[in-house]
Design a protein around this motif. Structure first.
Motif: not given
Length: 443
Positions: A51, A70-72, A76-77
């Motif tokens: 990132e 989207e980033r979760s 993690e994406w």
């Protein structure tokens, strides 16, 4: 991308480096994971994504062209793709920041879509040549208008259908190879790339993993990669291994700081990327691979690195592509080795974020190293383990790898070494200093 005011960084000699760390995800794989997920039909899941600013620039560009990324959670994406051929016209210019990889690979994607995209970047990126990518993409039918010297800002007017080509790389460049293959994804017929000197093969591995029809074979001319276009890519779950280029700084630091014993977890050891570790071992470094495994088609292991006395190196220029980004920190190791190292065949370093040969030569001389600059490399007289003199401020030229390399040098120096600006480190390795400090470094 970062604050314009310089943020100096000073590294000083302290005790040994001890502990266990995990470096961020591989930058090359992170870029490609986002791009190919954005071209798949469905939702892909990515873990371990780097990132840093470079990779976030790729994510922003894919969103600008219609994908949902989207980033979760940390690293993690989730990416909902638009399908090959489905990229949309971006509403504004695509700001690439400092990322040459983002720029060159995305130029390839845009080239075979009927859209127009303008690419901009920071001062460092805007000085880097793009002609080596412009040439093959123009042969495929894209209309590319660059600034004088073939630099950014530039505009790519894509075409669909593009024309499949057979292209022999004039210089070893995974970015050029990947740009042509990515353009070939939405091009009818077979796009062929011939590389006389093998380069990192993340694109080939990942394209095959997403379901592209791709073959690789050896010939007298080199590696021949053939890609059949207009494929439907399948969404994937991708675990990004740790970046070997990031692990390299800690491998060298542990090798040169007396008493050090460091474990670097989850390091990607793709043979086309692991050249530095092979060379360090030939120099006498103690690098042990533990728990070797395959993750997402990529070889991975934990590396235990302990301090040893290093001897000079004379690397084969043919090995350069497998460690092209690691040469700055290799120069640090060679400068502390016993004997004279002659490192040639690396003229590619002159067109990175900075001219890494000239920039490293100036910095090394400033901290007491005797060396000679060559057109395609340098000759370094090793100090036989004697600490660097230090006591200098290094001009990093907005180059993250220069900045990190001299931070490592400062850990074994008679007087502190200051880097003029730490901010560019965030482009590739946001928690670099935190990890160094966690091992006991004074920086």
């Amino acid at each position: 991308m970062h604050d314009a005011s310089p943020q100096p960084l000073t590294a000083t000699t302290g005790g040994p480096l001890r502990g266990t760390i995990a470096v961020p995800g591989d930058k090359s794989i992170s870029h490609r994971a986002l791009m190919l997920s954005a071209l798949a039909v469905g939702t892909s899941h990515i873990t371990g994504l780097l990132e840093g600013e470079d990779v976030l620039a790729t994510a922003a560009a894919m969103r600008a062209m219609g994908a949902r990324a989207e980033r979760s959670g940390p690293g993690e994406w989730q990416v909902d793709g638009v399908g090959v051929g489905g990229l949309l016209q971006p509403a504004g210019a695509l700001d690439m920041g400092n990322s040459g990889t983002s720029t060159r690979l995305l130029m390839g994607l845009v080239a075979s879509h009927a859209i127009t995209a303008t690419f901009t970047g920071d001062a460092s990126l805007s000085g880097r040549p793009m002609g080596r990518v412009i040439a093959p993409l123009s042969q495929m039918g894209a209309d590319i208008t660059a600034s004088p010297g073939g630099t950014l800002p530039l505009m790519v007017r894509g075409i669909a259908p593009a024309v499949p080509i057979t292209y022999t790389l004039p210089v070893a460049s995974a970015q050029v190879k990947s740009a042509v293959l990515l353009a070939g994804l939405n091009t009818p017929g077979v796009t062929t790339v011939i590389e006389p000197v093998a380069t990192r093969d993340h694109s080939e591995r990942m394209l095959a993993g997403f379901g592209a029809e791709l073959s690789v074979e050896q010939s007298d001319a080199g590696r021949v990669i053939r890609l059949t276009g207009q494929a439907e890519l399948r969404p994937q779950s991708i675990a990004v291994p740790g970046d070997p280029s990031s692990a390299a700084f800690f491998a060298v630091a542990a090798s040169i700081v007396p008493g050090s014993d460091v474990v670097i977890r989850n390091v990607g050891l793709n043979p086309t990327r692991a050249g530095l570790f092979r060379l360090l071992r030939r120099m006498g470094a103690s690098i042990e691979e533990m728990d070797a495994r395959i993750v997402g088609g990529e070889p991975v292991a934990d590396l235990r690195v302990r301090h040893t006395d290093l001897i000079a190196c004379d690397p084969d220029p043919a090995d350069a592509p497998s460690m092209i980004d690691e040469f700055p920190v290799l120069f640090i190791a060679a400068a502390l080795a016993t004997g004279t190292s002659r490192i040639t065949g690396i003229e590619e370093l002159r067109v990175k974020e900075s001219d890494r040969i000239t920039t490293m030569v100036a910095g090394l001389r400033a901290i007491g190293v005797t060396l000679e600059e060559l057109p395609d490399g340098l000759v370094i007289e090793g100090r036989g383990g004697e600490p660097f003199a230090g006591g200098a401020t290094i001009a990093s030229r907005l180059d993250h790898r220069i900045a990190m390399s001299f931070a490592v040098a400062g850990l074994h120096a008679g007087r502190p070494i200051t880097v003029d600006d730490r901010a560019p480190i965030a482009t590739s390795f946001p928690n670099f200093l935190d990890l160094l400090r966690s091992l006991g470094a004074s920086c």
